[in-house]
Scaffold this motif. Sequence first.
Motif, PDB file in Angstrom:
ATOM      1  N   ASP A 264       0.810  -1.223   0.000  1.00  0.00           N
ATOM      2  CA  ASP A 264       0.000   0.000   0.000  1.00  0.00           C
ATOM      3  C   ASP A 264       0.841   1.270   0.000  1.00  0.00           C
ATOM      4  O   ASP A 264       0.302   2.382   0.038  1.00  0.00           O
ATOM      5  CB  ASP A 264      -0.946   0.007   1.203  1.00  0.00           C
ATOM      6  N   GLU A 265       2.157   1.135  -0.054  1.00  0.00           N
ATOM      7  CA  GLU A 265       3.004   2.325  -0.167  1.00  0.00           C
ATOM      8  C   GLU A 265       2.742   3.032  -1.499  1.00  0.00           C
ATOM      9  O   GLU A 265       2.484   2.393  -2.525  1.00  0.00           O
ATOM     10  CB  GLU A 265       4.474   1.938  -0.065  1.00  0.00           C
ATOM     11  N   ARG A 266       2.842   4.338  -1.474  1.00  0.00           N
ATOM     12  CA  ARG A 266       2.615   5.128  -2.681  1.00  0.00           C
ATOM     13  C   ARG A 266       3.807   5.030  -3.617  1.00  0.00           C
ATOM     14  O   ARG A 266       4.958   5.172  -3.190  1.00  0.00           O
ATOM     15  CB  ARG A 266       2.380   6.599  -2.338  1.00  0.00           C
ATOM     16  N   VAL A 267       3.543   4.823  -4.887  1.00  0.00           N
ATOM     17  CA  VAL A 267       4.616   4.774  -5.870  1.00  0.00           C
ATOM     18  C   VAL A 267       5.319   6.132  -5.962  1.00  0.00           C
ATOM     19  O   VAL A 267       6.529   6.212  -6.189  1.00  0.00           O
ATOM     20  CB  VAL A 267       4.066   4.335  -7.238  1.00  0.00           C
ATOM     21  N   ALA A 268       4.565   7.195  -5.734  1.00  0.00           N
ATOM     22  CA  ALA A 268       5.139   8.542  -5.784  1.00  0.00           C
ATOM     23  C   ALA A 268       6.244   8.745  -4.753  1.00  0.00           C
ATOM     24  O   ALA A 268       7.106   9.623  -4.920  1.00  0.00           O
ATOM     25  CB  ALA A 268       4.041   9.586  -5.585  1.00  0.00           C
TER      26      ALA A 268
ATOM     27  N   ASN B 110       1.203   9.678 -10.131  1.00  0.00           N
ATOM     28  CA  ASN B 110      -0.062  10.057  -9.518  1.00  0.00           C
ATOM     29  C   ASN B 110      -0.093   9.544  -8.078  1.00  0.00           C
ATOM     30  O   ASN B 110       0.152   8.350  -7.836  1.00  0.00           O
ATOM     31  CB  ASN B 110      -1.221   9.467 -10.317  1.00  0.00           C
ATOM     32  N   PRO B 111      -0.391  10.401  -7.107  1.00  0.00           N
ATOM     33  CA  PRO B 111      -0.301   9.984  -5.698  1.00  0.00           C
ATOM     34  C   PRO B 111      -1.295   8.901  -5.295  1.00  0.00           C
ATOM     35  O   PRO B 111      -1.143   8.297  -4.228  1.00  0.00           O
ATOM     36  CB  PRO B 111      -0.555  11.288  -4.933  1.00  0.00           C
TER      37      PRO B 111
ATOM     38  N   GLU C 185      10.188   3.416 -24.253  1.00  0.00           N
ATOM     39  CA  GLU C 185      10.506   4.344 -23.176  1.00  0.00           C
ATOM     40  C   GLU C 185      10.964   3.575 -21.942  1.00  0.00           C
ATOM     41  O   GLU C 185      10.302   2.632 -21.494  1.00  0.00           O
ATOM     42  CB  GLU C 185       9.279   5.180 -22.826  1.00  0.00           C
ATOM     43  N   THR C 186      12.122   3.933 -21.394  1.00  0.00           N
ATOM     44  CA  THR C 186      12.622   3.260 -20.207  1.00  0.00           C
ATOM     45  C   THR C 186      12.847   4.209 -19.033  1.00  0.00           C
ATOM     46  O   THR C 186      13.172   3.752 -17.943  1.00  0.00           O
ATOM     47  CB  THR C 186      13.953   2.540 -20.510  1.00  0.00           C
ATOM     48  N   ASP C 187      12.689   5.506 -19.263  1.00  0.00           N
ATOM     49  CA  ASP C 187      12.880   6.457 -18.172  1.00  0.00           C
ATOM     50  C   ASP C 187      11.751   6.297 -17.161  1.00  0.00           C
ATOM     51  O   ASP C 187      10.573   6.474 -17.503  1.00  0.00           O
ATOM     52  CB  ASP C 187      12.893   7.887 -18.714  1.00  0.00           C
ATOM     53  N   PRO C 188      12.064   5.978 -15.900  1.00  0.00           N
ATOM     54  CA  PRO C 188      11.012   5.725 -14.918  1.00  0.00           C
ATOM     55  C   PRO C 188      10.072   6.903 -14.711  1.00  0.00           C
ATOM     56  O   PRO C 188       8.852   6.705 -14.578  1.00  0.00           O
ATOM     57  CB  PRO C 188      11.799   5.410 -13.637  1.00  0.00           C
TER      58      PRO C 188
ATOM     59  N   ALA D  56      10.379  -2.794 -11.069  1.00  0.00           N
ATOM     60  CA  ALA D  56      11.822  -3.077 -11.079  1.00  0.00           C
ATOM     61  C   ALA D  56      12.611  -1.857 -10.621  1.00  0.00           C
ATOM     62  O   ALA D  56      13.627  -1.986  -9.915  1.00  0.00           O
ATOM     63  CB  ALA D  56      12.262  -3.511 -12.475  1.00  0.00           C
ATOM     64  N   THR D  57      12.139  -0.669 -10.994  1.00  0.00           N
ATOM     65  CA  THR D  57      12.796   0.559 -10.548  1.00  0.00           C
ATOM     66  C   THR D  57      12.681   0.719  -9.043  1.00  0.00           C
ATOM     67  O   THR D  57      13.655   1.085  -8.361  1.00  0.00           O
ATOM     68  CB  THR D  57      12.169   1.775 -11.256  1.00  0.00           C
ATOM     69  N   ILE D  58      11.502   0.443  -8.502  1.00  0.00           N
ATOM     70  CA  ILE D  58      11.309   0.546  -7.049  1.00  0.00           C
ATOM     71  C   ILE D  58      12.231  -0.429  -6.319  1.00  0.00           C
ATOM     72  O   ILE D  58      12.861  -0.081  -5.308  1.00  0.00           O
ATOM     73  CB  ILE D  58       9.833   0.299  -6.690  1.00  0.00           C
ATOM     74  N   ILE D  59      12.324  -1.649  -6.813  1.00  0.00           N
ATOM     75  CA  ILE D  59      13.221  -2.631  -6.193  1.00  0.00           C
ATOM     76  C   ILE D  59      14.654  -2.118  -6.185  1.00  0.00           C
ATOM     77  O   ILE D  59      15.358  -2.203  -5.164  1.00  0.00           O
ATOM     78  CB  ILE D  59      13.115  -3.974  -6.940  1.00  0.00           C
TER      79      ILE D  59
END
Length: 321
Positions: free
Chosen positions: A107-111, A118-119, A141-144, A171-174
């Motif tokens: 449930d953590e926000r990706v932002a 988007n929050p 496009e690969t820019d997160p 994968a970016t978050i990891i």
Amino acid sequence: MLLAKESPRRDSTALNAQRPTVSGMRACLSTVAVALIAAGCASGGTAESPVPGVTSILVAKHGRVVRSSYYGGLKATDRVPIFSITKSVVSALVGIALAEGQLESVDERVADFIAGTNPRIRIRHLLSMTAGYGRQLNFGETDPSALAARPLVNRPGTTFNYDSGSSDLLATIIARVTGVSAADYARQHLFRPMGIRNVQWPGSHGGSGLLLRPRQLLAFGQLYLDQGVWKGRTLIPAGWVGTSTRTHIRVAPRQRVTHGFGYDWWVETSEQPFFAAHGYLGQALVVYPGLDEVVLVTSSREDYGGTLGLARRVALKYAQM
């Protein structure tokens, strides 16, 4: 509510090669393609595929390999691109990162990890492909930040849209919470403990790109069948296996591989229940908890529809073993 199988934990190192006992080989040779598969005839690496485009069929039953067939020149030592099955591996890494305390909750926000998101979007929305982004199969496009800032077409959490970009964001978050790429994190916490070496994952993209040998991919399915336990060691929490392989969202017919989708696993609860990882060209890793069976089909066809049905026919052949 978890869907983890309530049974004694089996040591997945029992996934040892053995030649399947097959009766009626002469009859198999005289039948049509689908009947060849249904009868379970084994083949070597130079054989013609019994179904056009299929390059391997592997089956694990009760933790042991009972079929290992390769076609069209594919050899057991060859690595194959697993395409979107990469997404299911990324889902496993999220579960590991949660267990390691590097993530607190789905449930953590990706932002909080990627600016411009988007929050309202949470990690669980990326996992279930309900973040609200439009349907996208592949991305140049690969820019997160660019992926995260895409316009929404649905309110987060309401609608399934198959979106490779969501897995790239995972994968970016990891990478950001662990300090290493998704590929390196997988090597450290998943593949090396399973004895899988020299893993190739160029770019560490979450939506696609991982290459594995068919036997290694079958072992990944066995790991999920065995509730995340390998060689007596828990690599993925059983609770995460159960949570990620139950239905979180129903899938519209136009996007359907199965009727439901979990956390980067396709889920089917009708007839013989299964959960599956599925990739472009017909890669299908299918886990049947009720049959205590894992079936892998790899393929090289553009018109890849039908490999899940093929996997089901193969599974039913071995159901009484």
